[in-house]
Design a protein around this motif. Sequence first.
Motif, PDB file in Angstrom:
ATOM      1  N   GLU A 175       0.832  -1.212   0.000  1.00  0.00           N
ATOM      2  CA  GLU A 175       0.000   0.000   0.000  1.00  0.00           C
ATOM      3  C   GLU A 175       0.861   1.254   0.000  1.00  0.00           C
ATOM      4  O   GLU A 175       0.570   2.222  -0.697  1.00  0.00           O
ATOM      5  CB  GLU A 175      -0.936   0.011   1.200  1.00  0.00           C
ATOM      6  N   VAL A 176       1.910   1.261   0.796  1.00  0.00           N
ATOM      7  CA  VAL A 176       2.798   2.431   0.863  1.00  0.00           C
ATOM      8  C   VAL A 176       3.502   2.635  -0.476  1.00  0.00           C
ATOM      9  O   VAL A 176       3.620   3.771  -0.959  1.00  0.00           O
ATOM     10  CB  VAL A 176       3.820   2.279   2.013  1.00  0.00           C
ATOM     11  N   LEU A 177       3.967   1.546  -1.093  1.00  0.00           N
ATOM     12  CA  LEU A 177       4.659   1.668  -2.374  1.00  0.00           C
ATOM     13  C   LEU A 177       3.732   2.139  -3.490  1.00  0.00           C
ATOM     14  O   LEU A 177       4.148   2.842  -4.407  1.00  0.00           O
ATOM     15  CB  LEU A 177       5.313   0.346  -2.753  1.00  0.00           C
ATOM     16  N   LEU A 178       2.475   1.759  -3.429  1.00  0.00           N
ATOM     17  CA  LEU A 178       1.514   2.140  -4.470  1.00  0.00           C
ATOM     18  C   LEU A 178       0.791   3.448  -4.170  1.00  0.00           C
ATOM     19  O   LEU A 178      -0.006   3.909  -4.970  1.00  0.00           O
ATOM     20  CB  LEU A 178       0.497   1.022  -4.677  1.00  0.00           C
ATOM     21  N   LEU A 179       1.074   4.059  -3.039  1.00  0.00           N
ATOM     22  CA  LEU A 179       0.415   5.304  -2.656  1.00  0.00           C
ATOM     23  C   LEU A 179       0.531   6.406  -3.712  1.00  0.00           C
ATOM     24  O   LEU A 179      -0.442   7.102  -3.976  1.00  0.00           O
ATOM     25  CB  LEU A 179       0.943   5.794  -1.306  1.00  0.00           C
ATOM     26  N   PRO A 180       1.674   6.569  -4.369  1.00  0.00           N
ATOM     27  CA  PRO A 180       1.746   7.613  -5.404  1.00  0.00           C
ATOM     28  C   PRO A 180       0.768   7.395  -6.566  1.00  0.00           C
ATOM     29  O   PRO A 180       0.421   8.318  -7.275  1.00  0.00           O
ATOM     30  CB  PRO A 180       3.189   7.546  -5.902  1.00  0.00           C
ATOM     31  N   PHE A 181       0.309   6.169  -6.749  1.00  0.00           N
ATOM     32  CA  PHE A 181      -0.609   5.863  -7.848  1.00  0.00           C
ATOM     33  C   PHE A 181      -2.078   5.963  -7.438  1.00  0.00           C
ATOM     34  O   PHE A 181      -2.963   5.707  -8.250  1.00  0.00           O
ATOM     35  CB  PHE A 181      -0.323   4.458  -8.400  1.00  0.00           C
ATOM     36  N   ALA A 182      -2.350   6.341  -6.207  1.00  0.00           N
ATOM     37  CA  ALA A 182      -3.730   6.429  -5.725  1.00  0.00           C
ATOM     38  C   ALA A 182      -4.588   7.362  -6.573  1.00  0.00           C
ATOM     39  O   ALA A 182      -5.728   7.016  -6.898  1.00  0.00           O
ATOM     40  CB  ALA A 182      -3.753   6.848  -4.256  1.00  0.00           C
ATOM     41  N   PRO A 183      -4.113   8.549  -6.967  1.00  0.00           N
ATOM     42  CA  PRO A 183      -4.957   9.410  -7.813  1.00  0.00           C
ATOM     43  C   PRO A 183      -5.299   8.763  -9.154  1.00  0.00           C
ATOM     44  O   PRO A 183      -6.412   8.932  -9.659  1.00  0.00           O
ATOM     45  CB  PRO A 183      -4.102  10.665  -8.021  1.00  0.00           C
ATOM     46  N   VAL A 184      -4.380   8.005  -9.712  1.00  0.00           N
ATOM     47  CA  VAL A 184      -4.633   7.337 -10.987  1.00  0.00           C
ATOM     48  C   VAL A 184      -5.698   6.259 -10.807  1.00  0.00           C
ATOM     49  O   VAL A 184      -6.627   6.150 -11.610  1.00  0.00           O
ATOM     50  CB  VAL A 184      -3.330   6.730 -11.560  1.00  0.00           C
ATOM     51  N   ARG A 185      -5.575   5.483  -9.743  1.00  0.00           N
ATOM     52  CA  ARG A 185      -6.573   4.441  -9.476  1.00  0.00           C
ATOM     53  C   ARG A 185      -7.926   5.058  -9.206  1.00  0.00           C
ATOM     54  O   ARG A 185      -8.948   4.550  -9.667  1.00  0.00           O
ATOM     55  CB  ARG A 185      -6.134   3.564  -8.298  1.00  0.00           C
ATOM     56  N   GLY A 186      -7.954   6.175  -8.477  1.00  0.00           N
ATOM     57  CA  GLY A 186      -9.219   6.856  -8.201  1.00  0.00           C
ATOM     58  C   GLY A 186      -9.835   7.410  -9.463  1.00  0.00           C
ATOM     59  O   GLY A 186     -11.053   7.296  -9.681  1.00  0.00           O
ATOM     60  N   SER A 187      -9.019   7.984 -10.321  1.00  0.00           N
ATOM     61  CA  SER A 187      -9.524   8.516 -11.592  1.00  0.00           C
ATOM     62  C   SER A 187     -10.064   7.394 -12.473  1.00  0.00           C
ATOM     63  O   SER A 187     -11.099   7.554 -13.128  1.00  0.00           O
ATOM     64  CB  SER A 187      -8.419   9.262 -12.335  1.00  0.00           C
ATOM     65  N   ALA A 188      -9.369   6.278 -12.508  1.00  0.00           N
ATOM     66  CA  ALA A 188      -9.833   5.141 -13.309  1.00  0.00           C
ATOM     67  C   ALA A 188     -11.179   4.640 -12.799  1.00  0.00           C
ATOM     68  O   ALA A 188     -12.071   4.305 -13.590  1.00  0.00           O
ATOM     69  CB  ALA A 188      -8.801   4.021 -13.277  1.00  0.00           C
ATOM     70  N   TRP A 189     -11.359   4.617 -11.493  1.00  0.00           N
ATOM     71  CA  TRP A 189     -12.631   4.178 -10.922  1.00  0.00           C
ATOM     72  C   TRP A 189     -13.749   5.142 -11.322  1.00  0.00           C
ATOM     73  O   TRP A 189     -14.830   4.715 -11.718  1.00  0.00           O
ATOM     74  CB  TRP A 189     -12.526   4.086  -9.395  1.00  0.00           C
ATOM     75  N   VAL A 190     -13.488   6.446 -11.227  1.00  0.00           N
ATOM     76  CA  VAL A 190     -14.502   7.445 -11.587  1.00  0.00           C
ATOM     77  C   VAL A 190     -14.864   7.322 -13.064  1.00  0.00           C
ATOM     78  O   VAL A 190     -16.040   7.342 -13.431  1.00  0.00           O
ATOM     79  CB  VAL A 190     -14.007   8.873 -11.257  1.00  0.00           C
ATOM     80  N   ILE A 191     -13.868   7.170 -13.921  1.00  0.00           N
ATOM     81  CA  ILE A 191     -14.123   7.025 -15.352  1.00  0.00           C
ATOM     82  C   ILE A 191     -14.957   5.778 -15.619  1.00  0.00           C
ATOM     83  O   ILE A 191     -15.888   5.793 -16.428  1.00  0.00           O
ATOM     84  CB  ILE A 191     -12.796   6.995 -16.140  1.00  0.00           C
TER      85      ILE A 191
END
Length: 86
Positions: free
Chosen positions: A6-22
């Motif tokens: 989770e800590v290593l992937l934290l920088p990608f959280a906005p991308v994952r959130g954007s993908a979910w919204v899309i």
Amino acid sequence: MGLIGEVLLLPFAPVRGSAWVIGQVLSEAERIYYDPATVRAELARLEERLEAGEIDEEEFDRLEDELLDRLETGLRSSAATNDWTS
């Protein structure tokens, strides 16, 4: 996934959130596009346009075929959804 992952992937959280919204927006757009009530209303408007002389028979037939294909797809997908939820 563990804490380190989770800590290593934290920088990608906005991308994952954007993908979910899309994905959510796309799902809702498809639901509206294939909604049988929406397609039937468009068929009624198409018939009104034909009667008003805004379109000719050939264009009416072409657009009607497209709408009927959408209606069939929508009905099939709603039947499949009902089968899975029953």
